[in-house]
Design a protein around this motif. Structure first.
Motif, PDB file in Angstrom:
ATOM      1  N   UNK A 149       0.817  -1.208   0.000  1.00 41.35           N
ATOM      2  CA  UNK A 149       0.000   0.000   0.000  1.00 41.35           C
ATOM      3  C   UNK A 149       0.856   1.265   0.000  1.00 41.35           C
ATOM      4  N   UNK A 150       2.116   1.165   0.432  1.00 37.58           N
ATOM      5  CA  UNK A 150       3.032   2.310   0.358  1.00 37.58           C
ATOM      6  C   UNK A 150       3.731   2.361  -0.993  1.00 37.58           C
ATOM      7  N   UNK A 151       4.217   1.206  -1.448  1.00 36.39           N
ATOM      8  CA  UNK A 151       4.968   1.156  -2.710  1.00 36.39           C
ATOM      9  C   UNK A 151       4.077   1.526  -3.892  1.00 36.39           C
ATOM     10  N   UNK A 152       2.815   1.058  -3.858  1.00 35.07           N
ATOM     11  CA  UNK A 152       1.915   1.274  -4.987  1.00 35.07           C
ATOM     12  C   UNK A 152       1.739   2.734  -5.361  1.00 35.07           C
ATOM     13  N   UNK A 153       1.313   3.602  -4.440  1.00 35.01           N
ATOM     14  CA  UNK A 153       1.140   5.015  -4.805  1.00 35.01           C
ATOM     15  C   UNK A 153       2.432   5.692  -5.254  1.00 35.01           C
TER      16      UNK A 153
END
Length: 415
Positions: A149-153
């Motif tokens: 959820x951090x890497x995606x954005x």
């Protein structure tokens, strides 16, 4: 390093499901947060049409979790996981290739249905494969999910420098790779023929009053987790006057999860009933909104003004880390092992509806607080949600309505 070491102690199938969740969240969050902007600014769609497209995706997922859960029980979780990832590959590919409303609606339905299929199936499969170490498996699951959820954005913001199509194709590519990996690695498990119909299974689960009460009690967890994407980023932006402050919310949560999740779960697992820790985690989640509430509306634009909000973010994540693995561990204990997927599916339907109502209340409180100069109001609402949910779980525990905590497993090599 400790996370990877713990991961290697599980069977290959569990390891793949953990990496799978990292990929799922990376692919999802590099695309979906930017979809509304693409529809409105790039394609010139009205706010109403954008709302329809996003609503169809959410409804397709939340409303059909029960289908995915039942399919996992009757057809086997492996096939349902593979089908779900395959459908999301197609759905995200359509977002890249189609600009017309019919294509976009089809993409929304397929991507939502995909989530409805693989989310309960992954959890059912993980619960079955982890044996007596479900809590640790779901703790690792949270670590990988939070990282994604951090890497995606971050990845999505880079890809948007090219265009939205590049983001959508990359997301589709991630799910395509996951689909192939699952087909190659996940072992098939024999599924015993069902002795009753699907509707009978649903009636059995919905008729389990303790389970339904527990699912409703979890409204606090799901509502407050969602504030990591709504109230807390908004609070950080308002306090500092800097849009980029919202990114600190995700960074603090991810770092805390990586550093503490496994330690917390291992420490608490052998110390009392799971329900007590779930209630404690929910209470902690509610109390997380007290520091921002005390300084709401007093931001002076400095970096220091974000500290109370970030303290709240840290406490909220600690509460999630305490409660979430034990929630996932407890759900299969409510009924027959043959209905594990159905229990997960209905749990997410009930909790999703309850959380939608909760989020509506928080949104109303944000608007009312702005109009009336009561910026503390939404923070107070969140604190009440958390403490009320904690009280609900504690009450169910006192009534002995919840499954008994599994006995500690002495030998780690039994995994």
């Amino acid at each position: 390093m400790g996370t990877l070491r713990e991961m290697r102690r599980f069977p290959l199938a569990v390891q793949l499901l953990l990496v799978n969740q990292l990929g799922v969240n990376t692919g999802f969050y590099l695309l979906i947060p930017y979809l509304a902007t693409h529809l409105s600014e790039d394609l010139g769609m009205s706010a109403a049409v954008v709302g329809i497209v996003l609503g169809v995706r959410n409804l397709s997922q939340q409303g059909l979790f029960i289908i995915g859960g039942s399919a996992a029980d009757r057809l086997g979780a492996r096939g349902v996981i593979i089908a779900g990832c395959g459908l999301r590959t197609v759905g995200f590919g359509l977002f890249a290739l189609g600009d017309g409303l019919p294509v976009l609606l089809a993409a929304s339905v397929l991507s939502g249905l995909a989530g409805a299929l693989f989310n309960p199936a992954v959890r059912a499969y993980l619960a079955q494969e982890a044996g007596g170490h479900k809590a640790e498996a779901f703790a690792l699951f949270n670590v990988f999910a939070t990282t994604g959820a951090l890497v995606g954005p971050l990845l999505g913001s880079v890809l948007l420098l090219v265009d939205f199509r590049a983001s959508a194709l990359t997301a589709a590519g991630i799910f395509a790779v996951l689909t192939v990996a699952q087909a190659l690695v996940l072992p098939a498990r024999k599924v015993e023929p069902a002795k009753s119909g699907v509707l009978a299974d649903w009636r059995e689960v919905v008729g389990n009053r303790a389970f339904v009460a527990f699912a409703l009690a979890m409204v606090g967890m799901f509502t407050l987790e969602n504030q990591l994407y709504l109230l807390l980023p908004d609070g950080a932006r308002r306090a500092t006057g800097w849009d980029g402050a919202a990114g600190l919310v995700f960074l603090v949560g991810t770092l805390a999860n990586l550093a503490l999740q496994l330690r917390i779960t291992r420490s608490l697992k052998s110390r009392g009933a799971r329900a007590r820790w779930i209630a404690a985690g929910l209470a902690l989640m509610g109390l997380a909104f007290v520091p921002p509430m005390l300084v709401a509306g007093a931001g002076d634009g400095s970096w220091w003004a974000a500290v109370p909000v970030l303290v709240g973010v840290l406490i909220l994540n600690l509460g999630v880390m305490v409660a979430s693995p034990f929630v996932m561990e407890l759900i299969p204990g409510f009924g027959r092992p043959e209905l594990t997927g159905t229990y997960f599916g209905i749990f997410y339907v009930v909790s999703g509806i309850a959380a939608a109502v909760g989020n509506t209340v928080v949104g109303w409180a944000m608007d009312a607080g702005d109009r009336g100069g009561s910026e503390w109001l939404p923070w107070a609402c969140c604190a009440v949600f958390g403490l009320a949910s904690a009280g609900g779980v504690a009450w169910l525990h006192r009534l002995e309505a919840l499954p008994v905590s599994p006995a500690p497993v002495a030998e780690r090599s039994a995994v």
